[in-house]
Motif scaffolding. Structure first.
Motif, PDB file in Angstrom:
ATOM      1  N   PRO A 285       0.825  -1.247   0.034  1.00 57.72           N
ATOM      2  CA  PRO A 285       0.030  -0.015   0.076  1.00 57.72           C
ATOM      3  C   PRO A 285       0.705   1.348  -0.043  1.00 57.72           C
ATOM      4  O   PRO A 285       1.839   1.285   0.644  1.00 57.72           O
ATOM      5  N   ALA A 286       0.445   2.224  -0.782  1.00 60.75           N
ATOM      6  CA  ALA A 286       1.330   3.485  -0.904  1.00 60.75           C
ATOM      7  C   ALA A 286       0.122   4.644  -0.510  1.00 60.75           C
ATOM      8  O   ALA A 286       0.796   5.745  -0.850  1.00 60.75           O
ATOM      9  N   GLY A 287      -0.879   4.304   0.054  1.00 59.91           N
ATOM     10  CA  GLY A 287      -1.435   5.563   0.518  1.00 59.91           C
ATOM     11  C   GLY A 287      -2.726   5.920  -0.409  1.00 59.91           C
ATOM     12  O   GLY A 287      -2.828   5.606  -1.599  1.00 59.91           O
ATOM     13  N   SER A 288      -3.853   6.405   0.054  1.00 58.36           N
ATOM     14  CA  SER A 288      -4.865   6.743  -0.697  1.00 58.36           C
ATOM     15  C   SER A 288      -5.328   5.664  -1.713  1.00 58.36           C
ATOM     16  O   SER A 288      -5.846   6.242  -2.811  1.00 58.36           O
ATOM     17  N   GLY A 289      -5.539   4.585  -1.277  1.00 60.37           N
ATOM     18  CA  GLY A 289      -6.034   3.421  -2.076  1.00 60.37           C
ATOM     19  C   GLY A 289      -4.966   3.063  -3.196  1.00 60.37           C
ATOM     20  O   GLY A 289      -5.480   2.321  -4.308  1.00 60.37           O
TER      21      GLY A 289
ATOM     22  N   ARG B 236       4.509   9.916  -7.955  1.00 60.38           N
ATOM     23  CA  ARG B 236       3.581   9.144  -7.533  1.00 60.38           C
ATOM     24  C   ARG B 236       2.654  10.117  -7.024  1.00 60.38           C
ATOM     25  O   ARG B 236       1.344  10.201  -7.497  1.00 60.38           O
ATOM     26  N   ASP B 237       2.925  11.136  -6.214  1.00 61.60           N
ATOM     27  CA  ASP B 237       2.181  12.248  -5.482  1.00 61.60           C
ATOM     28  C   ASP B 237       1.375  12.967  -6.521  1.00 61.60           C
ATOM     29  O   ASP B 237       0.278  13.251  -6.697  1.00 61.60           O
TER      30      ASP B 237
ATOM     31  N   PRO C 105      -8.803  11.063  -4.300  1.00 57.32           N
ATOM     32  CA  PRO C 105      -9.220  11.298  -2.978  1.00 57.32           C
ATOM     33  C   PRO C 105      -8.805  10.459  -2.024  1.00 57.32           C
ATOM     34  O   PRO C 105      -8.646   9.300  -2.251  1.00 57.32           O
ATOM     35  N   ALA C 106      -8.565  10.785  -0.796  1.00 56.55           N
ATOM     36  CA  ALA C 106      -8.053   9.875   0.395  1.00 56.55           C
ATOM     37  C   ALA C 106      -9.422   9.130   0.843  1.00 56.55           C
ATOM     38  O   ALA C 106     -10.345   9.590   0.624  1.00 56.55           O
TER      39      ALA C 106
END
Length: 248
Positions: A191-195, A238-239, A246-247
């Motif tokens: 996982p890398a955050g925010s789905g 990535r960002d 969306p988070a």
């Protein structure tokens, strides 16, 4: 400018400054949003991605066909050198260790044992050919693939198609399989955050793939050969590529 073109402009400026020779692309299950204008069909050395491009989908096929159970000890299958593994080691255990070299080597032996032949041959027949990845091939111990084939692979993982990579395998891989242990892992993805889920075999540098099924988005980054290790570029890419996600 459209939102996608504005996003592409930001990524292009970011990558051009940090690594002008890098190849990148973003898109969804339906389309390629932005990618290399030239060289999309030129094979590149992506040997470090063989785990996700060959091993991971092949294991998914074996699981889907009932030939492999993730929680059965590898020794049960008569895998060569299984005695070198921790007692009771399973495919699930090894897949949740991330890009650990010995774990991938053991899983490759398992896949080749069950597939009765070289991993690349099985992957070419059962995964790459059905997806139209005609430029992807193993050569002298490494793997070459053009960016266009990587796009085909990532789009498939976000599609509704159940073949050649079973949808259930993708869904099972892209969820936390390590309980409360850290680092949290899926099956060869993390996982890398925010789905967002990531696969990048080299810490801080090297090729990286990202997919976010809940938001129907994927991205890839292939650094240039002369590029120094650049964890900041990978993170910033990535960002930016998933900025509108969306988070959750």
């Amino acid at each position: 400018m459209t939102p996608h073109s504005e996003q592409a402009a930001r990524i292009e400026a970011l990558v051009r400054t940090a690594d002008p020779d890098a190849v990148w692309a973003t898109g969804s299950g339906d389309t390629l949003h932005h990618g290399p204008a030239d060289g999309a069909d030129t094979p590149l050395d992506v040997g470090s991605l063989i785990g996700v491009l060959a091993l991971w989908p092949v294991l998914g096929c074996l699981v889907g066909q009932g030939e492999l159970s993730l929680h059965t000890p590898l020794a049960t299958y008569g895998v060569p050198d299984a005695a070198d593994l921790p007692a009771g080691a399973t495919a699930h255990h090894l897949l949740t260790r991330g890009e650990d070299g010995p774990a991938l080597a053991a899983l490759t032996r398992l896949a080749e044992h069950l597939g009765a032949g070289p991993l690349a041959d099985y992957a070419a027949r059962r995964i790459w050919a059905p997806l139209g990845m005609t430029g992807t091939r193993a050569v002298e111990g490494t793997l070459y693939a053009p960016p266009a084939d990587l796009v085909r692979f990532l789009r498939h993982l976000l599609s509704t198609a159940d073949h050649p990579v079973p949808r259930a395998w993708t869904a099972d891989s892209l969820r936390i399989r390590t309980g409360e242990l850290t680092p949290a892992r899926g099956l060869l993805w993390h996982p890398a955050g925010s789905g967002i889920w990531a696969h990048h075999p080299r810490p801080g540098s090297g090729p990286a793939l990202w997919i976010a099924p809940r938001h129907d988005r994927w991205a890839l980054l292939l650094p240039g050969r002369a590029a120094p290790p650049s964890a900041p570029l990978r993170t910033a890419f990535r960002d930016t590529a998933f900025a509108a996600t969306p988070a959750i």
